[in-house]
Design an enzyme around this catalytic site. Structure first.
Site, PDB file in Angstrom:
ATOM      1  N   LYS A 184      -2.401  -2.061  -3.213  1.00 32.73           N
ATOM      2  CA  LYS A 184      -3.472  -1.220  -2.636  1.00 32.73           C
ATOM      3  C   LYS A 184      -3.109   0.236  -2.871  1.00 32.73           C
ATOM      4  CE  LYS A 184      -5.938  -0.376   1.700  1.00 32.73           C
ATOM      5  NZ  LYS A 184      -6.558  -1.013   2.860  1.00 32.73           N
TER       6      LYS A 184
ATOM      7  N   GLU B 255       0.821  -1.217   0.000  1.00 30.15           N
ATOM      8  CA  GLU B 255       0.000   0.000   0.000  1.00 30.15           C
ATOM      9  C   GLU B 255       0.856   1.268   0.000  1.00 30.15           C
ATOM     10  OE1 GLU B 255      -2.705   0.420   3.332  1.00 30.15           O
ATOM     11  OE2 GLU B 255      -3.609   2.201   2.495  1.00 30.15           O
TER      12      GLU B 255
HETATM   13  P1  13P Z   1      -9.085   4.074   4.061  1.00 27.24           P
HETATM   14  O1  13P Z   1     -10.008   3.293   3.159  1.00 27.24           O
HETATM   15  O2  13P Z   1      -9.798   4.752   5.197  1.00 27.24           O
HETATM   16  O3  13P Z   1      -8.141   4.950   3.315  1.00 27.24           O
HETATM   17  O4  13P Z   1      -8.174   3.004   4.797  1.00 27.24           O
HETATM   18  C1  13P Z   1      -7.634   1.971   4.093  1.00 27.24           C
HETATM   19  C2  13P Z   1      -6.463   1.485   4.816  1.00 27.24           C
HETATM   20  O5  13P Z   1      -6.362   0.328   5.124  1.00 27.24           O
HETATM   21  C3  13P Z   1      -5.408   2.469   5.150  1.00 27.24           C
HETATM   22  O6  13P Z   1      -4.227   1.805   5.453  1.00 27.24           O
END
Ligand code: 13P
Length: 331
Positions: A221, A179
């Protein structure tokens, strides 16, 4: 390492019509949500809140996996069954957040690097015993107002950490969710977000390759390509969808089994609308596009009904079937 098992798990997480619930908020983050509702931020209240989400009827048709926080993976439901068992018995894959948060990066004012690599091999071995099958590590990239940030230093430090994390996860036979989040904060344009997202993704995939990470055994992500929250020009839904896909097509290898967006502070209905619009653009795409939302699945009042409704809207968005009628039809 069994690349097949990793790929099977990754594909199960992006199964048609399903997405991931990110329920891995830190105590401070969930505390802010509780505070707004007058709920004390105690371990027991957090347990009961997460139990409410995990035991929502019909949710296993909409949610493929749940990202847990360290505290939550050790907790149990009222009937004594560990939460991981409650989820697994419904066919929902348990996951775990393993990073230890973003901290200021020395030598790069205004930039952050995510910590948590020390001891990660041992922690992953423990999480594996606790039945986690996937993990999450969030890198945070801010777009500076002066056009300087992010710097190469900031991007490479974060990409390096993501790659080391992903390699350790695969060694432990846990699917890494990679991510790199470009924050929405600021007055930047959608074009600037495109440029930073594209550069970040190229940097991250290069680091993953250098560290020998199997692209077939991970999920990406990313953020969507959006103007900053205080930008004078907010983009229409179709423009966000088109820019996001164009950016991903330029920078994400086809070997990646799936892309699961973060919501990043978008309003919950917009996060559904953007995902939906991407599925209405001409395809085909090399990877399935899904969601791994925290805020956009939990922004509405904290009830099972509200959670199921948002999950249903995002499930529909995965095939371009999210409509205003569906949005209004909370059941
Ligand atoms: P959000 O969908 O609130 O951005 O959070 C996703 C997430 O896992 C952040 O690390």
């Amino acid at each position: 390492m069994s690349a097949t098992t990793l790929k099977d798990t990754a594909l199960a997480l992006v199964a048609p019509g399903k997405g991931i619930l990110a329920a891995d908020e830190s105590h401070a983050t969930i505390g802010r949500r509780f505070e707004a509702l007058g709920i004390p931020n105690s371990e027991e209240k957090r347990r009961r809140y997460r139990q409410m989400l995990f035991t929502t009827k019909g949710i296993s048709e909409l949610i493929s996996g749940v990202i847990l926080f360290d505290e939550t993976i050790r907790q149990a439901a009222d009937d004594g069954r560990p939460f991981v068992e409650v989820l697994a018995s419904e066919g929902i894959i348990p996951g775990i957040k393993v990073d230890r948060g973003a901290k200021p990066l020395a030598g790069a004012p205004g930039e952050q690097v995510t910590e948590g690599l020390d001891g990660l091999r041992e922690r992953l071995a423990e999480y594996k015993k606790l039945r986690a099958r996937f993990a999450k590590w969030r890198a945070v990239i801010a777009i500076g107002e002066d056009g300087r940030a992010p710097t190469r230093l900031g991007l490479e430090a974060n990409a390096h950490a993501l790659a080391r994390y992903a390699a350790l996860c695969q060694e432990a036979e846990i699917v890494p969710v990679v991510e790199p989040e470009i924050l929405m904060d600021g007055g930047h344009s959608i074009e600037r977000c495109f440029e930073v997202t594209e550069t970040t993704l190229h940097t991250v995939f290069h680091a993953l390759w250098e560290h020998g990470v199997a692209l077939e055994g991970l999920l990406l992500k990313p953020n969507m390509v959006l103007p900053g929250t205080t930008s004078a020009r907010q983009a229409p839904v179709e423009e966000v969808a088109e820019a996001t896909l164009r950016c991903l097509l330029r920078s994400v290898p086809a070997a990646v089994p799936g892309i699961v967006f973060l919501s990043g502070g978008q309003a919950d209905e917009l996060a559904s609308a953007h995902l939906n619009a991407m599925h209405r653009l001409p395809g085909p795409l090399p990877w399935p596009l899904s969601f791994s939302y925290a805020r956009a699945l939990q922004a509405a009042p904290l009830t099972q009904r509200a959670f199921r409704h948002r999950a249903r809207c995002n499930s529909a968005a995965r095939s371009g079937a999210y409509t205003p009628e569906l949005e209004r039809s909370a059941v």
